[in-house]
Design a protein around this motif. Structure first.
Motif, PDB file in Angstrom:
ATOM      1  N   ALA A 257       0.823  -1.210   0.000  1.00 48.91           N
ATOM      2  CA  ALA A 257       0.000   0.000   0.000  1.00 48.91           C
ATOM      3  C   ALA A 257       0.855   1.258   0.000  1.00 48.91           C
ATOM      4  O   ALA A 257       0.545   2.242  -0.691  1.00 48.91           O
ATOM      5  CB  ALA A 257      -0.933  -0.016   1.211  1.00 48.91           C
ATOM      6  N   LEU A 258       1.945   1.233   0.746  1.00 49.09           N
ATOM      7  CA  LEU A 258       2.844   2.391   0.773  1.00 49.09           C
ATOM      8  C   LEU A 258       3.532   2.584  -0.568  1.00 49.09           C
ATOM      9  O   LEU A 258       3.653   3.709  -1.073  1.00 49.09           O
ATOM     10  CB  LEU A 258       3.887   2.215   1.874  1.00 49.09           C
ATOM     11  N   SER A 259       3.989   1.502  -1.163  1.00 53.25           N
ATOM     12  CA  SER A 259       4.641   1.594  -2.461  1.00 53.25           C
ATOM     13  C   SER A 259       3.694   2.142  -3.516  1.00 53.25           C
ATOM     14  O   SER A 259       4.090   2.934  -4.385  1.00 53.25           O
ATOM     15  CB  SER A 259       5.156   0.213  -2.879  1.00 53.25           C
ATOM     16  N   ALA A 260       2.420   1.759  -3.428  1.00 50.23           N
ATOM     17  CA  ALA A 260       1.433   2.205  -4.408  1.00 50.23           C
ATOM     18  C   ALA A 260       1.127   3.695  -4.300  1.00 50.23           C
ATOM     19  O   ALA A 260       0.519   4.262  -5.216  1.00 50.23           O
ATOM     20  CB  ALA A 260       0.145   1.402  -4.245  1.00 50.23           C
ATOM     21  N   LEU A 261       1.543   4.345  -3.224  1.00 55.33           N
ATOM     22  CA  LEU A 261       1.347   5.790  -3.118  1.00 55.33           C
ATOM     23  C   LEU A 261       2.162   6.543  -4.159  1.00 55.33           C
ATOM     24  O   LEU A 261       1.877   7.694  -4.468  1.00 55.33           O
ATOM     25  CB  LEU A 261       1.726   6.268  -1.711  1.00 55.33           C
ATOM     26  N   GLY A 262       3.226   5.899  -4.643  1.00 54.71           N
ATOM     27  CA  GLY A 262       4.021   6.519  -5.700  1.00 54.71           C
ATOM     28  C   GLY A 262       4.909   7.643  -5.231  1.00 54.71           C
ATOM     29  O   GLY A 262       5.238   8.543  -6.006  1.00 54.71           O
ATOM     30  N   ARG A 263       5.297   7.618  -3.955  1.00 47.56           N
ATOM     31  CA  ARG A 263       6.142   8.677  -3.421  1.00 47.56           C
ATOM     32  C   ARG A 263       7.376   8.090  -2.772  1.00 47.56           C
ATOM     33  O   ARG A 263       7.417   6.922  -2.392  1.00 47.56           O
ATOM     34  CB  ARG A 263       5.369   9.513  -2.396  1.00 47.56           C
ATOM     35  N   ASP A 264       8.371   8.944  -2.618  1.00 52.18           N
ATOM     36  CA  ASP A 264       9.609   8.573  -1.946  1.00 52.18           C
ATOM     37  C   ASP A 264       9.371   8.674  -0.442  1.00 52.18           C
ATOM     38  O   ASP A 264       9.157   9.762   0.090  1.00 52.18           O
ATOM     39  CB  ASP A 264      10.712   9.538  -2.389  1.00 52.18           C
ATOM     40  N   LEU A 265       9.384   7.527   0.267  1.00 53.49           N
ATOM     41  CA  LEU A 265       9.084   7.498   1.694  1.00 53.49           C
ATOM     42  C   LEU A 265      10.170   6.771   2.468  1.00 53.49           C
ATOM     43  O   LEU A 265      10.660   5.728   2.027  1.00 53.49           O
ATOM     44  CB  LEU A 265       7.762   6.763   1.952  1.00 53.49           C
ATOM     45  N   TYR A 266      10.499   7.316   3.615  1.00 56.44           N
ATOM     46  CA  TYR A 266      11.349   6.590   4.545  1.00 56.44           C
ATOM     47  C   TYR A 266      10.479   5.660   5.385  1.00 56.44           C
ATOM     48  O   TYR A 266       9.451   6.059   5.940  1.00 56.44           O
ATOM     49  CB  TYR A 266      12.105   7.547   5.466  1.00 56.44           C
ATOM     50  N   VAL A 267      10.925   4.418   5.474  1.00 57.68           N
ATOM     51  CA  VAL A 267      10.267   3.408   6.299  1.00 57.68           C
ATOM     52  C   VAL A 267      11.296   2.959   7.326  1.00 57.68           C
ATOM     53  O   VAL A 267      12.269   2.274   7.000  1.00 57.68           O
ATOM     54  CB  VAL A 267       9.782   2.222   5.447  1.00 57.68           C
ATOM     55  N   VAL A 268      11.085   3.374   8.563  1.00 65.97           N
ATOM     56  CA  VAL A 268      12.081   3.192   9.616  1.00 65.97           C
ATOM     57  C   VAL A 268      11.612   2.116  10.596  1.00 65.97           C
ATOM     58  O   VAL A 268      10.546   2.249  11.209  1.00 65.97           O
ATOM     59  CB  VAL A 268      12.336   4.523  10.349  1.00 65.97           C
ATOM     60  N   VAL A 269      12.393   1.054  10.727  1.00 65.95           N
ATOM     61  CA  VAL A 269      12.071  -0.008  11.669  1.00 65.95           C
ATOM     62  C   VAL A 269      12.230   0.525  13.085  1.00 65.95           C
ATOM     63  O   VAL A 269      13.256   1.128  13.424  1.00 65.95           O
ATOM     64  CB  VAL A 269      12.991  -1.224  11.453  1.00 65.95           C
ATOM     65  N   GLU A 270      11.197   0.289  13.905  1.00 68.59           N
ATOM     66  CA  GLU A 270      11.224   0.794  15.271  1.00 68.59           C
ATOM     67  C   GLU A 270      10.585  -0.268  16.164  1.00 68.59           C
ATOM     68  O   GLU A 270       9.368  -0.288  16.340  1.00 68.59           O
ATOM     69  CB  GLU A 270      10.467   2.125  15.373  1.00 68.59           C
ATOM     70  N   GLN A 271      11.394  -1.134  16.721  1.00 66.14           N
ATOM     71  CA  GLN A 271      10.880  -2.148  17.637  1.00 66.14           C
ATOM     72  C   GLN A 271      11.141  -1.700  19.065  1.00 66.14           C
ATOM     73  O   GLN A 271      12.287  -1.608  19.501  1.00 66.14           O
ATOM     74  CB  GLN A 271      11.533  -3.514  17.385  1.00 66.14           C
ATOM     75  N   ASP A 272      10.071  -1.425  19.793  1.00 67.21           N
ATOM     76  CA  ASP A 272      10.212  -0.948  21.173  1.00 67.21           C
ATOM     77  C   ASP A 272      10.750  -2.060  22.058  1.00 67.21           C
ATOM     78  O   ASP A 272      10.106  -3.109  22.210  1.00 67.21           O
ATOM     79  CB  ASP A 272       8.852  -0.489  21.710  1.00 67.21           C
ATOM     80  N   MET A 273      11.917  -1.819  22.681  1.00 60.88           N
ATOM     81  CA  MET A 273      12.526  -2.842  23.529  1.00 60.88           C
ATOM     82  C   MET A 273      13.200  -2.215  24.757  1.00 60.88           C
ATOM     83  O   MET A 273      14.303  -2.589  25.119  1.00 60.88           O
ATOM     84  CB  MET A 273      13.559  -3.658  22.741  1.00 60.88           C
ATOM     85  N   TYR A 274      12.550  -1.243  25.368  1.00 62.25           N
ATOM     86  CA  TYR A 274      13.145  -0.603  26.538  1.00 62.25           C
ATOM     87  C   TYR A 274      12.564  -1.190  27.807  1.00 62.25           C
ATOM     88  O   TYR A 274      11.345  -1.233  27.964  1.00 62.25           O
ATOM     89  CB  TYR A 274      12.883   0.905  26.520  1.00 62.25           C
ATOM     90  N   PRO A 275      13.414  -1.624  28.748  1.00 69.40           N
ATOM     91  CA  PRO A 275      14.870  -1.783  28.626  1.00 69.40           C
ATOM     92  C   PRO A 275      15.197  -3.150  28.032  1.00 69.40           C
ATOM     93  O   PRO A 275      14.387  -4.068  28.059  1.00 69.40           O
ATOM     94  CB  PRO A 275      15.330  -1.690  30.082  1.00 69.40           C
ATOM     95  N   VAL A 276      16.424  -3.291  27.517  1.00 70.27           N
ATOM     96  CA  VAL A 276      16.831  -4.545  26.894  1.00 70.27           C
ATOM     97  C   VAL A 276      18.330  -4.747  27.106  1.00 70.27           C
ATOM     98  O   VAL A 276      19.101  -3.781  27.161  1.00 70.27           O
ATOM     99  CB  VAL A 276      16.486  -4.535  25.385  1.00 70.27           C
ATOM    100  N   GLY A 277      18.754  -5.997  27.245  1.00 74.40           N
ATOM    101  CA  GLY A 277      20.169  -6.297  27.356  1.00 74.40           C
ATOM    102  C   GLY A 277      20.925  -5.910  26.107  1.00 74.40           C
ATOM    103  O   GLY A 277      20.400  -5.996  24.993  1.00 74.40           O
TER     104      GLY A 277
END
Length: 299
Positions: A257-277
Motif C-alpha cells: 500500500a505504501l509503495s502504491a502511493l508513488g512517493r519517496d518514503l522513509y520506512v524506519v524499523v522501530e521495535q520498542d525494547m526498553y529496557p533490553v540487554g
C-alpha cells in the motif's frame, strides 16, 4: 504506479528511549551495530543520545556509511500544551536534522496521559474541545515553522497513551490540521496496538502519510494490556513489540500500500525494547533486515 521506499532503523530498536540512561545501548555501539546489521539510513532518536555537534555527528555517520532520514522530537509533551518549550525542542532537533542531511522531523508526543513505569494517569484519555483546537493550531504552527525556516517536514506520530492514538482520533487530527504543513509519521505498530485500520488510513489519507515507523505488536499481549489497563511502557516491558513477521499488522500488505502511493518514503524499523540487554538487539536487527529486504519493496 510504484514509489520508492527507503529502509532505515533507529535507536529505539536498540532499546533507546531517552537521551541518557545507563540501561540503554551506548551510542557508538548502536551506530556500529546498525551498520553491521545492513542498514544505511537512520532516524536520530532522542535529542542528546547521539552527538549534537553537527560536525562530529556527520563524521560518525560518514565513518559507518550512514545517512540521516530525520530527527526526533520526544519528551516535550503534546503540542496542546507548553508551546514555547515544544517550539524550542523542535528547533534544536530541526537544526541538527538539517545539518545531518535529513528532511523530516518526527514529533513524538511523549510523555502522554500515563506514566510508562507506574501506569499512573497523568491526564485524561480524551482531549476537550478547546484542547483539540489548541492541538491543531499549535501543530500547524510547528509545521509551518519547520517548512519555512528549516525546509523540513513535520511528521506527527500518533502514539499509544497519547490522546491521538486510535482511528477516530487520528482522523480528527488530520481533519483539523493543515495538510500543507502537517502529515503523519504512520507508526503502524502503535496504530495496530489501538485497533486502528492501518491500510484504511493509507487508503483514505494518502497525501498525509509522509513517513513510516514499521513495527509489529503481539495481539495477545496487546489484548491483555487493554484488559488489565496497563500503560504502554508496561506492555513494552512484557514484550508486546515483536520482530517482523511475528505480529500485527501484516507487513507485506502495508508495504504494498505504501509503495502504491508513488512517493519517496522513509520506512524506519522501530521495535520498542526498553529496557533490553545490550546483546539482544543486533541479532534481531539482522533477522529483521533480512526479512524486510527479501520482500523486494525497498530501493
Amino acid at each position: 504506479m510504484t514509489g520508492m521506499l527507503r529502509l532505515g532503523s533507529c535507536p529505539d530498536s536498540w532499546g533507546v528511549w531517552y537521551a541518557d540512561d545507563p540501561r540503554q545501548t551506548p551510542w557508538r555501539r548502536f551506530l556500529d551495530e546498525l551498520a553491521e546489521a545492513g542498514y544505511r539510513t537512520l532516524e536520530l532518536g532522542p535529542y542528546g543520545y547521539l552527538p549534537t555537534d553537527p560536525a562530529r555527528l556527520a563524521d560518525e555517520l560518514a565513518a559507518r556509511g550512514l545517512t540521516c532520514a530525520g530527527g526526533t522530537v520526544a519528551g516535550a509533551g503534546g503540542p496542546h500544551q507548553n508551546l514555547p518549550e515544544v517550539l524550542a525542542a523542535t528547533r534544536r532537533v530541526a537544526e541538527l536534522t538539517v545539518a545531518a542531511g535529513g528532511r523530516d522531523v518526527v514529533f513524538v508526543p511523549v510523555p502522554g496521559y500515563r506514566d510508562d513505569a507506574t501506569g499512573g494517569y497523568l491526564a485524561a484519555r480524551e482531549l476537550g474541545y478547546g484542547q483539540w483546537r489548541t492541538l491543531a493550531a499549535n501543530t500547524d504552527t510547528l509545521g509551518r515553522m519547520l517548512a519555512e525556516e528549516y525546509g523540513v517536514a513535520l511528521r506527527f506520530h500518533p502514539h499509544a497513551d497519547y490522546q491521538v492514538e486510535n482511528q477516530q482520533q487520528v482522523e480528527r487530527f488530520l481533519e483539523m490540521t493543515d495538510p500543507r504543513f502537517v502529515s503523519l509519521c504512520l507508526d503502524v505498530g502503535h496504530l495496530a496496538y489501538r485497533g486502528a485500520d492501518v491500510l484504511g488510513l493509507i487508503r483514505d489519507y494518502p497525501e498525509r502519510v509522509g513517513y513510516v515507523h514499521l513495527k509489529q505488536m503481539d495481539p495477545g499481549l496487546a489484548a491483555r494490556a487493554a484488559a488489565e489497563d496497563l500503560a504502554f511502557g508496561q506492555a513494552v516491558a512484557m514484550g508486546v513489540s515483536v520482530a517482523a513477521p511475528a505480529g500485527v499488522p501484516e507487513i507485506p500488505p502495508v508495504l504494498s500500500a505504501l509503495s502504491a502511493l508513488g512517493r519517496d518514503l522513509y520506512v524506519v524499523v522501530e521495535q520498542d525494547m526498553y529496557p533490553v540487554g545490550f546483546d539482544i538487539p543486533l541479532p534481531i536487527a539482522r533477522r529483521t533486515y533480512s526479512y524486510l529486504t527479501s520482500l523486494g519493496e525497498f530501493a
